[in-house]
Design a protein around this motif. Structure first.
Motif, mmCIF file in Angstrom:
data_model
loop_
_atom_site.group_PDB
_atom_site.id
_atom_site.type_symbol
_atom_site.label_atom_id
_atom_site.label_comp_id
_atom_site.label_asym_id
_atom_site.label_seq_id
_atom_site.Cartn_x
_atom_site.Cartn_y
_atom_site.Cartn_z
ATOM 1 N N ALA A 85 0.834 -1.216 0.000
ATOM 2 C CA ALA A 85 0.000 0.000 0.000
ATOM 3 C C ALA A 85 0.867 1.264 0.000
ATOM 4 O O ALA A 85 0.349 2.367 0.187
ATOM 5 N N GLU A 86 2.156 1.085 -0.208
ATOM 6 C CA GLU A 86 3.099 2.204 -0.220
ATOM 7 C C GLU A 86 3.657 2.403 -1.622
ATOM 8 O O GLU A 86 3.527 1.530 -2.491
ATOM 9 N N CYS A 87 4.305 3.547 -1.851
ATOM 10 C CA CYS A 87 4.958 3.791 -3.132
ATOM 11 C C CYS A 87 6.210 4.621 -2.919
ATOM 12 O O CYS A 87 6.415 5.212 -1.853
ATOM 13 N N ILE A 88 7.050 4.652 -3.932
ATOM 14 C CA ILE A 88 8.266 5.457 -3.903
ATOM 15 C C ILE A 88 8.184 6.496 -5.019
ATOM 16 O O ILE A 88 7.851 6.170 -6.165
ATOM 17 N N LEU A 89 8.447 7.728 -4.671
ATOM 18 C CA LEU A 89 8.484 8.827 -5.632
ATOM 19 C C LEU A 89 9.941 9.151 -5.941
ATOM 20 O O LEU A 89 10.744 9.347 -5.027
ATOM 21 N N TYR A 90 10.277 9.192 -7.226
ATOM 22 C CA TYR A 90 11.651 9.512 -7.636
ATOM 23 C C TYR A 90 11.626 10.627 -8.676
ATOM 24 O O TYR A 90 10.776 10.639 -9.577
ATOM 25 N N THR A 91 12.561 11.551 -8.546
ATOM 26 C CA THR A 91 12.667 12.688 -9.456
ATOM 27 C C THR A 91 13.673 12.401 -10.556
ATOM 28 O O THR A 91 14.796 11.963 -10.277
ATOM 29 N N ASN A 92 13.276 12.652 -11.781
ATOM 30 C CA ASN A 92 14.197 12.558 -12.913
ATOM 31 C C ASN A 92 15.002 13.860 -12.944
ATOM 32 O O ASN A 92 14.672 14.792 -13.685
ATOM 33 N N TYR A 93 16.066 13.902 -12.131
ATOM 34 C CA TYR A 93 16.806 15.140 -11.916
ATOM 35 C C TYR A 93 17.371 15.704 -13.217
ATOM 36 O O TYR A 93 18.180 15.075 -13.897
ATOM 37 N N PHE A 94 16.888 16.915 -13.545
ATOM 38 C CA PHE A 94 17.362 17.696 -14.686
ATOM 39 C C PHE A 94 17.166 16.978 -16.028
ATOM 40 O O PHE A 94 17.707 17.405 -17.040
ATOM 41 N N GLY A 95 16.414 15.882 -16.020
ATOM 42 C CA GLY A 95 16.205 15.112 -17.239
ATOM 43 C C GLY A 95 17.357 14.205 -17.595
ATOM 44 O O GLY A 95 17.465 13.755 -18.738
ATOM 45 N N ASP A 114 8.559 11.705 -11.020
ATOM 46 C CA ASP A 114 8.372 13.151 -11.153
ATOM 47 C C ASP A 114 9.245 13.630 -12.306
ATOM 48 O O ASP A 114 10.457 13.759 -12.172
ATOM 49 N N ASN A 115 8.626 13.886 -13.451
ATOM 50 C CA ASN A 115 9.333 14.374 -14.624
ATOM 51 C C ASN A 115 9.175 15.885 -14.802
ATOM 52 O O ASN A 115 9.225 16.395 -15.919
ATOM 53 N N SER A 116 9.003 16.597 -13.697
ATOM 54 C CA SER A 116 8.885 18.054 -13.772
ATOM 55 C C SER A 116 10.135 18.686 -14.368
ATOM 56 O O SER A 116 10.066 19.755 -14.983
ATOM 57 N N GLN A 117 11.285 18.031 -14.190
ATOM 58 C CA GLN A 117 12.541 18.538 -14.744
ATOM 59 C C GLN A 117 12.940 17.764 -16.000
ATOM 60 O O GLN A 117 14.076 17.874 -16.457
ATOM 61 N N ALA A 118 12.032 17.021 -16.567
ATOM 62 C CA ALA A 118 12.375 16.131 -17.693
ATOM 63 C C ALA A 118 11.213 16.031 -18.679
ATOM 64 O O ALA A 118 10.704 14.945 -18.951
ATOM 65 N N PHE A 119 10.804 17.161 -19.223
ATOM 66 C CA PHE A 119 9.618 17.187 -20.066
ATOM 67 C C PHE A 119 9.725 16.244 -21.260
ATOM 68 O O PHE A 119 8.757 15.613 -21.660
ATOM 69 N N PHE A 120 10.913 16.138 -21.851
ATOM 70 C CA PHE A 120 11.066 15.360 -23.082
ATOM 71 C C PHE A 120 11.342 13.874 -22.839
ATOM 72 O O PHE A 120 11.513 13.118 -23.788
ATOM 73 N N SER A 121 11.398 13.458 -21.581
ATOM 74 C CA SER A 121 11.603 12.046 -21.264
ATOM 75 C C SER A 121 10.258 11.314 -21.307
ATOM 76 O O SER A 121 9.365 11.590 -20.496
ATOM 77 N N GLU A 122 10.127 10.403 -22.238
ATOM 78 C CA GLU A 122 8.867 9.685 -22.414
ATOM 79 C C GLU A 122 8.563 8.817 -21.175
ATOM 80 O O GLU A 122 9.475 8.238 -20.581
ATOM 81 N N PRO A 123 7.297 8.699 -20.807
ATOM 82 C CA PRO A 123 6.960 7.851 -19.653
ATOM 83 C C PRO A 123 7.099 6.370 -19.983
ATOM 84 O O PRO A 123 6.871 5.949 -21.122
ATOM 85 N N GLY A 243 16.798 16.903 -24.222
ATOM 86 C CA GLY A 243 16.145 18.156 -23.847
ATOM 87 C C GLY A 243 16.175 18.419 -22.361
ATOM 88 O O GLY A 243 15.126 18.662 -21.762
ATOM 89 N N PRO A 244 17.368 18.376 -21.715
ATOM 90 C CA PRO A 244 17.448 18.552 -20.254
ATOM 91 C C PRO A 244 16.977 19.932 -19.813
ATOM 92 O O PRO A 244 16.881 20.864 -20.610
ATOM 93 N N MET A 245 16.682 20.054 -18.517
ATOM 94 C CA MET A 245 16.119 21.296 -17.998
ATOM 95 C C MET A 245 17.177 22.390 -17.888
ATOM 96 O O MET A 245 16.978 23.521 -18.346
ATOM 97 N N VAL A 246 18.299 22.065 -17.247
ATOM 98 C CA VAL A 246 19.401 23.001 -17.032
ATOM 99 C C VAL A 246 20.708 22.222 -17.136
ATOM 100 O O VAL A 246 20.697 20.996 -17.265
ATOM 101 N N TYR A 247 21.825 22.925 -17.058
ATOM 102 C CA TYR A 247 23.109 22.230 -16.928
ATOM 103 C C TYR A 247 23.486 22.232 -15.444
ATOM 104 O O TYR A 247 23.731 23.292 -14.859
#
Length: 316
Positions: A85-95, A114-123, A243-247
């Protein structure tokens, strides 16, 4: 019934969205809330190194959460077990962490990316994934959601007209003059109900040249990387950037950010709230203090990247 005649409205390009088949919502945090609601999770593991807005849907739904740490590659240190009943959230840092996501998807069934920093990374097909559009494009809000759940929430459509002043001011008055409106817009986005993406945001996204945006980000990223590779304390594989977010430039100096700001080169701090969550001995605390997120987006050319490098040359 559609109106005919009247004054001429704002004319925007007619094109296509980058993720036309994904759910279209109003904010990234609400996309996370959507996942949590339809999946019924009771507890979430979240990284210390993330934005505090991630906590908003957790607190709203009364879901428990626990922090986990990351290593010097920004990969999760998996010293815990995730219950059914649990989950893990991971951020795609800077794409830059798509390979890590592939590995995590093999280990965890209850995974949220969380692809907030990785718009061009396909799910990944079997992984719940959400995106925040305003992190990459000049839109007031908007999010995309890929979910494996068959449950669909009935939602009203959002309205974005009161959140666009900073975007308009940046055109007529310059980005500095729109900054206060930008901060106020961030406040307005807090604690909103989950809604469908507004017509305005969807129209703006439909008129975006995604091919050019991704190309420019990749090109600017590699231009900086060719010079900064030998100075960067954060090592990563740049062979498959998308298409990374930043350097992400990690350096022990505490003066670089200040000097860049003095030259009107604005670098965001990801994320100030981490200082409150961690101790100075923790790697996440060091990252927040010393990671310099250099802008490489589609607004800029190699001439702009050279300007950044010229400032850094005197500091390294």
């Amino acid at each position: 019934m559609k109106s005919i005649g009247g004054y001429l409205e704002l004319q925007l390009l007619n094109g296509h969205e980058y993720y036309p088949t994904l759910l279209k919502l109003n904010t990234g945090r609400n996309a996370l809330e959507y996942i949590l609601k339809v999946k019924g999770y009771t507890s979430v593991y979240i990284p210390y190194f993330t934005c505090e807005v991630i906590l908003e849907p957790l607190k709203k739904l009364g879901i428990q959460y626990q922090f986990y740490t990351i290593d010097d590659k920004m990969d999760p240190i998996l010293d815990f077990k995730v219950g059914p009943a649990e989950c893990i959230l991971y951020t795609n840092y800077f794409g830059l962490k798509q390979d890590s996501i592939l590995e995590l998807s093999k280990q965890f069934q209850n995974l949220i990316i969380d692809n907030s920093q990785a718009f061009f990374s396909e799910p990944q097909e079997n992984v719940d994934t959400f995106y925040s559009c305003r992190k990459f494009f000049g839109v007031p809000d908007g999010a995309y959601l890929h979910t494996t759940s068959k449950v669909k929430l009935k939602l009203e459509k959002d309205i974005s007209i009161d959140r666009i002043s900073h975007l308009v001011k940046s055109i007529d008055l310059g980005i500095e003059n729109g900054y206060q409106d930008y901060l106020e817009n961030n406040i307005m986005l807090s604690n909103n109900p989950i809604r469908k993406m507004s017509s305005l945001t969807q129209k703006l996204l439909s008129g975006t040249d995604y091919k050019e945006c991704k190309y420019r980000r990749n090109s600017n990223f590699m231009y900086l990387h060719d010079f900064l590779l030998k100075y960067n304390d954060y090592t990563f594989d740049a062979s498959s950037i998308n298409g990374p977010m930043v350097y992400p430039f990690l350096h022990s100096s505490s003066l670089i950010k200040k000097k860049l700001l003095e030259k009107r080169i604005y670098v965001a701090t990801y994320w100030p709230n981490v200082f409150d969550w961690t101790t100075k001995k923790m790697y996440e605390n060091y990252l927040t203090a010393h990671l310099i997120s250099l802008p490489i987006d589609h607004r800029y050319s190699h001439i702009d990247m050279k300007r950044i490098i010229n400032v850094l040359k005197n500091l390294l």
